[in-house]
Write a protein that holds these residues in place. Structure first.
Motif, PDB file in Angstrom:
ATOM      1  N   SER A 127       1.289  -5.394  -8.091  1.00  0.00           N
ATOM      2  CA  SER A 127       0.353  -5.933  -8.125  1.00  0.00           C
ATOM      3  C   SER A 127      -1.269  -5.955  -6.897  1.00  0.00           C
ATOM      4  CB  SER A 127       0.360  -7.385  -8.433  1.00  0.00           C
ATOM      5  OG  SER A 127      -0.824  -8.651  -8.580  1.00  0.00           O
ATOM      6  N   SER A 128      -2.241  -6.285  -7.409  1.00  0.00           N
ATOM      7  CA  SER A 128      -2.498  -6.479  -5.696  1.00  0.00           C
ATOM      8  C   SER A 128      -3.018  -7.958  -5.242  1.00  0.00           C
ATOM      9  CB  SER A 128      -4.361  -6.031  -5.948  1.00  0.00           C
ATOM     10  OG  SER A 128      -4.849  -6.059  -6.571  1.00  0.00           O
ATOM     11  N   ILE A 129      -3.125  -8.208  -3.791  1.00  0.00           N
ATOM     12  CA  ILE A 129      -3.851  -9.316  -3.287  1.00  0.00           C
ATOM     13  C   ILE A 129      -4.487  -9.147  -2.310  1.00  0.00           C
ATOM     14  CG2 ILE A 129      -2.968 -11.080  -2.180  1.00  0.00           C
ATOM     15  CD1 ILE A 129      -0.325 -11.216  -3.382  1.00  0.00           C
TER      16      ILE A 129
ATOM     17  N   ASP B 229       0.702  -1.286  -0.118  1.00  0.00           N
ATOM     18  CA  ASP B 229       0.106   0.040  -0.071  1.00  0.00           C
ATOM     19  C   ASP B 229       0.479   0.872   0.118  1.00  0.00           C
ATOM     20  OD1 ASP B 229      -2.583  -1.330   0.124  1.00  0.00           O
ATOM     21  OD2 ASP B 229      -2.574  -1.681   2.075  1.00  0.00           O
ATOM     22  N   GLY B 230       2.329   1.469  -0.756  1.00  0.00           N
ATOM     23  CA  GLY B 230       2.609   1.894  -1.001  1.00  0.00           C
ATOM     24  C   GLY B 230       3.739   2.521   0.594  1.00  0.00           C
ATOM     25  N   LYS B 231       3.881   1.903   1.193  1.00  0.00           N
ATOM     26  CA  LYS B 231       4.632   1.579   2.896  1.00  0.00           C
ATOM     27  C   LYS B 231       5.744   0.797   2.682  1.00  0.00           C
ATOM     28  CE  LYS B 231       0.314   2.397   5.408  1.00  0.00           C
ATOM     29  NZ  LYS B 231       0.015   4.384   5.570  1.00  0.00           N
ATOM     30  N   SER B 232       6.877   1.813   3.123  1.00  0.00           N
ATOM     31  CA  SER B 232       8.204   0.466   3.029  1.00  0.00           C
ATOM     32  C   SER B 232       7.872   0.353   5.119  1.00  0.00           C
ATOM     33  CB  SER B 232       9.475   1.721   2.771  1.00  0.00           C
ATOM     34  OG  SER B 232       9.267   1.708   1.612  1.00  0.00           O
ATOM     35  N   PHE B 233       9.030  -0.092   4.839  1.00  0.00           N
ATOM     36  CA  PHE B 233       9.164  -1.637   6.362  1.00  0.00           C
ATOM     37  C   PHE B 233      10.865  -1.885   6.469  1.00  0.00           C
ATOM     38  CE2 PHE B 233       4.934  -2.733   4.702  1.00  0.00           C
ATOM     39  CZ  PHE B 233       3.556  -2.413   5.950  1.00  0.00           C
ATOM     40  N   GLU B 234      10.667  -1.372   7.360  1.00  0.00           N
ATOM     41  CA  GLU B 234      12.129  -1.930   8.627  1.00  0.00           C
ATOM     42  C   GLU B 234      12.424  -3.135   8.411  1.00  0.00           C
ATOM     43  OE1 GLU B 234      13.173   1.084  10.770  1.00  0.00           O
ATOM     44  OE2 GLU B 234      12.922   2.812   9.754  1.00  0.00           O
TER      45      GLU B 234
ATOM     46  N   VAL C  71       0.184  -6.312   8.774  1.00  0.00           N
ATOM     47  CA  VAL C  71      -0.933  -7.513   7.271  1.00  0.00           C
ATOM     48  C   VAL C  71      -2.201  -7.555   8.406  1.00  0.00           C
ATOM     49  CG1 VAL C  71      -1.045  -9.546   6.306  1.00  0.00           C
ATOM     50  CG2 VAL C  71       1.290  -7.776   5.313  1.00  0.00           C
ATOM     51  N   GLN C  72      -1.329  -8.010   9.326  1.00  0.00           N
ATOM     52  CA  GLN C  72      -2.487  -8.849  10.361  1.00  0.00           C
ATOM     53  C   GLN C  72      -3.032  -7.710  11.211  1.00  0.00           C
ATOM     54  OE1 GLN C  72      -0.060 -10.819  13.180  1.00  0.00           O
ATOM     55  NE2 GLN C  72       0.354 -12.682  11.799  1.00  0.00           N
ATOM     56  N   LYS C  73      -3.122  -6.473  10.734  1.00  0.00           N
ATOM     57  CA  LYS C  73      -4.071  -6.043  11.449  1.00  0.00           C
ATOM     58  C   LYS C  73      -5.616  -5.467  10.514  1.00  0.00           C
ATOM     59  CE  LYS C  73      -1.068  -2.858  14.067  1.00  0.00           C
ATOM     60  NZ  LYS C  73      -0.254  -1.927  14.449  1.00  0.00           N
ATOM     61  N   LYS C  74      -4.957  -6.527   9.078  1.00  0.00           N
ATOM     62  CA  LYS C  74      -6.005  -6.307   8.562  1.00  0.00           C
ATOM     63  C   LYS C  74      -6.523  -7.599   8.835  1.00  0.00           C
ATOM     64  CE  LYS C  74      -4.360  -2.861   5.301  1.00  0.00           C
ATOM     65  NZ  LYS C  74      -4.939  -1.403   5.260  1.00  0.00           N
ATOM     66  N   GLN C  75      -8.350  -7.616   7.738  1.00  0.00           N
ATOM     67  CA  GLN C  75      -8.625  -8.430   7.654  1.00  0.00           C
ATOM     68  C   GLN C  75      -9.368  -9.584   6.386  1.00  0.00           C
ATOM     69  OE1 GLN C  75     -11.065  -8.049  10.796  1.00  0.00           O
ATOM     70  NE2 GLN C  75     -10.010  -6.965  11.312  1.00  0.00           N
ATOM     71  N   ALA C  76      -9.596 -10.519   7.262  1.00  0.00           N
ATOM     72  CA  ALA C  76     -10.293 -11.566   5.775  1.00  0.00           C
ATOM     73  C   ALA C  76     -10.847 -10.823   4.986  1.00  0.00           C
ATOM     74  CB  ALA C  76     -10.505 -13.109   6.002  1.00  0.00           C
ATOM     75  N   GLY C  77     -10.280 -10.362   3.240  1.00  0.00           N
ATOM     76  CA  GLY C  77     -10.948  -9.954   2.478  1.00  0.00           C
ATOM     77  C   GLY C  77     -11.057  -8.908   1.875  1.00  0.00           C
ATOM     78  N   ASP C  78      -9.901  -7.962   2.848  1.00  0.00           N
ATOM     79  CA  ASP C  78      -9.384  -6.826   2.123  1.00  0.00           C
ATOM     80  C   ASP C  78      -7.881  -7.178   1.442  1.00  0.00           C
ATOM     81  OD1 ASP C  78     -10.198  -5.741   4.607  1.00  0.00           O
ATOM     82  OD2 ASP C  78      -9.177  -5.499   5.674  1.00  0.00           O
ATOM     83  N   GLN C  79      -7.704  -5.530   0.644  1.00  0.00           N
ATOM     84  CA  GLN C  79      -7.137  -5.968  -0.404  1.00  0.00           C
ATOM     85  C   GLN C  79      -5.819  -4.740  -0.952  1.00  0.00           C
ATOM     86  OE1 GLN C  79      -8.474  -6.678  -4.734  1.00  0.00           O
ATOM     87  NE2 GLN C  79      -7.976  -4.646  -4.759  1.00  0.00           N
ATOM     88  N   ILE C  80      -4.968  -6.305  -0.586  1.00  0.00           N
ATOM     89  CA  ILE C  80      -3.668  -4.538  -0.430  1.00  0.00           C
ATOM     90  C   ILE C  80      -2.548  -4.696  -1.631  1.00  0.00           C
ATOM     91  CG2 ILE C  80      -3.102  -5.546   2.043  1.00  0.00           C
ATOM     92  CD1 ILE C  80      -0.685  -7.393   1.248  1.00  0.00           C
ATOM     93  N   ASN C  81      -2.655  -3.747  -2.011  1.00  0.00           N
ATOM     94  CA  ASN C  81      -0.820  -3.271  -2.729  1.00  0.00           C
ATOM     95  C   ASN C  81       0.004  -3.850  -2.654  1.00  0.00           C
ATOM     96  OD1 ASN C  81      -3.452  -2.804  -4.701  1.00  0.00           O
ATOM     97  ND2 ASN C  81      -3.390  -0.966  -3.721  1.00  0.00           N
ATOM     98  N   ILE C  82       1.108  -3.940  -3.844  1.00  0.00           N
ATOM     99  CA  ILE C  82       2.040  -4.331  -2.976  1.00  0.00           C
ATOM    100  C   ILE C  82       3.053  -4.156  -4.456  1.00  0.00           C
ATOM    101  CG2 ILE C  82       1.690  -6.622  -2.143  1.00  0.00           C
ATOM    102  CD1 ILE C  82       2.348  -8.710  -3.640  1.00  0.00           C
ATOM    103  N   SER C  83       4.315  -3.719  -3.968  1.00  0.00           N
ATOM    104  CA  SER C  83       5.656  -3.558  -5.425  1.00  0.00           C
ATOM    105  C   SER C  83       6.308  -4.264  -4.408  1.00  0.00           C
ATOM    106  CB  SER C  83       6.154  -2.139  -5.156  1.00  0.00           C
ATOM    107  OG  SER C  83       5.029  -1.037  -5.253  1.00  0.00           O
ATOM    108  N   PHE C  84       6.716  -5.309  -5.586  1.00  0.00           N
ATOM    109  CA  PHE C  84       7.821  -6.582  -5.776  1.00  0.00           C
ATOM    110  C   PHE C  84       8.479  -6.596  -6.732  1.00  0.00           C
ATOM    111  CE2 PHE C  84       4.424  -8.478  -7.725  1.00  0.00           C
ATOM    112  CZ  PHE C  84       4.964  -9.271  -9.144  1.00  0.00           C
ATOM    113  N   VAL C  85      10.048  -6.957  -6.478  1.00  0.00           N
ATOM    114  CA  VAL C  85      10.837  -7.141  -7.244  1.00  0.00           C
ATOM    115  C   VAL C  85      11.316  -8.677  -8.115  1.00  0.00           C
ATOM    116  CG1 VAL C  85      13.886  -6.769  -8.366  1.00  0.00           C
ATOM    117  CG2 VAL C  85      12.381  -4.715  -6.767  1.00  0.00           C
ATOM    118  N   ARG C  86      10.965  -8.633  -8.753  1.00  0.00           N
ATOM    119  CA  ARG C  86      11.112 -10.397  -9.838  1.00  0.00           C
ATOM    120  C   ARG C  86      12.194 -10.061 -11.003  1.00  0.00           C
ATOM    121  NH1 ARG C  86       6.348 -13.528 -11.416  1.00  0.00           N
ATOM    122  NH2 ARG C  86       6.136 -13.289  -9.328  1.00  0.00           N
ATOM    123  N   ASP C  87      13.975 -10.854 -10.609  1.00  0.00           N
ATOM    124  CA  ASP C  87      14.720 -10.954 -12.108  1.00  0.00           C
ATOM    125  C   ASP C  87      14.853  -9.670 -12.497  1.00  0.00           C
ATOM    126  OD1 ASP C  87      14.751 -14.080 -12.106  1.00  0.00           O
ATOM    127  OD2 ASP C  87      11.724 -13.389 -13.214  1.00  0.00           O
ATOM    128  N   ASN C  88      15.386  -8.427 -11.450  1.00  0.00           N
ATOM    129  CA  ASN C  88      15.994  -7.016 -11.439  1.00  0.00           C
ATOM    130  C   ASN C  88      14.044  -6.427 -12.046  1.00  0.00           C
ATOM    131  OD1 ASN C  88      18.310  -7.613  -9.853  1.00  0.00           O
ATOM    132  ND2 ASN C  88      18.952  -8.830 -12.112  1.00  0.00           N
TER     133      ASN C  88
END
Length: 346
Positions: free
Chosen positions: A191-193, A155-160, A169-186
């Motif tokens: 996407s959203s999950i 959701d646009g947030k970085s973590f340490e 993530v655990q503060k969310k509810q089942a069925g909630d949608q989150i947006n993720i940024s990820f790196v694959r093969d550089n």
């Protein structure tokens, strides 16, 4: 007519033999790998050169077909290992390979810390994100993520740390949608999950991944380790010795050819590894004069579970005796033990 029948029989037999070569049994065959000189894999910026060489040792592991299985039964220093002893039943081949590469990265980071502390050089770590070790097949992440991906934001947030990531993530509810940024093969991806409950975790919410922290170690001077597709943590001790040798003016090899194995913890403790007899064979074949072996402690619990278990050092001694090698097997419990022995060489 008979000739045609025999030709058909021969063709069928050849087809069967070929099919058996491709059929994988639920076993791995473990055999001697290689002893690889580390100066070609480790480069410390403006580092010192040595007269001798330090080598990591490897074991070759491959899924067995019926022919591999039969040959391993009669060949010396080859071992048949049940698949469940190598990887978890629920772990895919891809997840196993990704995990081994992660262990190698952790091993390299530990080795850098040990060597730089000893050489009194500076280093620090930076958090890169969450490293995906595994993906649960029946959870939402399976449609988006793969083992080896690195999640950088939710959701646009970085973590340490992965702990902050999990708490969010655990503060969310089942069925909630989150947006993720990820790196694959550089390559950066988004996407959203949709989150869901884990079937076997008492209502725990998540996307369905196994994860660890992904950190980079930044050092001064800069050190680069090129391990390509070598996996596992067992080169840790030898990495730390090579890095330290390039960081310091005094050549610890003193012209000797030195091989070895063992995991390394950030505090310099050397840990047990598998397949040490095969690594002794690999080192001897490459002409090593000295071989460092973890002198690990066998606990009562280990002895109860595996009555015939021995320390890595004793296993290495046994293999060396069977080989008839003149290579010296040296027991080490710590990085400092290895340096102390090397300081006695003339």
């Amino acid at each position: 007519m008979k000739r045609k029948i025999w030709i058909r029989v021969l063709i069928v037999l050849m087809a069967i033999m070929l099919a058996l070569a491709f059929y994988r049994l639920p076993y791995y065959v473990e055999k001697p790998g290689m002893a690889h000189e580390l100066k070609s894999l480790v480069q410390v910026e403006n580092g010192y050169h040595d007269k001798g060489k330090l080598m990591l040792t490897t074991v070759r592991m491959g899924r067995a077909n019926i022919y591999d299985f039969a040959l391993a039964k009669i060949r010396k220093f080859e071992e048949i290992v049940p698949l469940t002893d190598v990887r978890d039943e629920k772990q895919t081949e891809e997840e196993y390979n990704v995990y081994q590469l992660y262990l190698m990265e952790s091993s390299k980071n530990n080795a850098i810390q040990v060597a730089y502390k000893k050489a009194k050089k500076s280093f620090h770590s930076i958090y890169k994100g969450v490293y995906v070790l595994s993906v649960y097949p029946n959870m939402p992440a399976a449609k988006v993520l793969k083992p080896g991906d690195r999640i950088t934001k939710i959701d646009g947030k970085s973590f340490e740390s992965s702990e902050q990531f999990i708490n969010y993530v655990q503060k969310k509810q089942a069925g909630d949608q989150i947006n993720i940024s990820f790196v694959r093969d550089n390559s950066e991806k988004t996407s959203s999950i949709q989150l869901a409950k884990f079937d076997d975790a008492k209502g725990k919410i998540g996307m369905g991944i196994g994860l660890v922290d992904d950190r980079d170690l930044i050092s001064d001077p800069v050190v680069k380790l090129n391990t390509e597709e070598i996996g596992g943590p067992s080169a840790g001790l030898m990495f730390s010795l090579e890095i330290y040798n390039q960081l310091t003016k005094n050549d610890i090899t003193k012209g000797y050819s030195i091989a070895g194995t063992g995991t390394i913890d950030p505090d310099g403790t050397v840990g047990r590894i598998g397949g040490i007899d095969k690594k002794v064979v690999a080192a001897d074949k490459e002409g090593a004069q000295i071989f460092f072996a973890p002198d690990d402690e066998i606990t009562p619990e280990m002895k109860k579970a595996y009555p015939n278990i021995q320390s890595n050092y004793k296993e290495a001694l046994k293999a060396a005796k069977e080989l008839g090698t003149k290579m010296k097997i040296i027991p080490v419990k710590t990085f400092d033990d290895a340096l102390a022995y090397l300081s006695t060489l003339t």
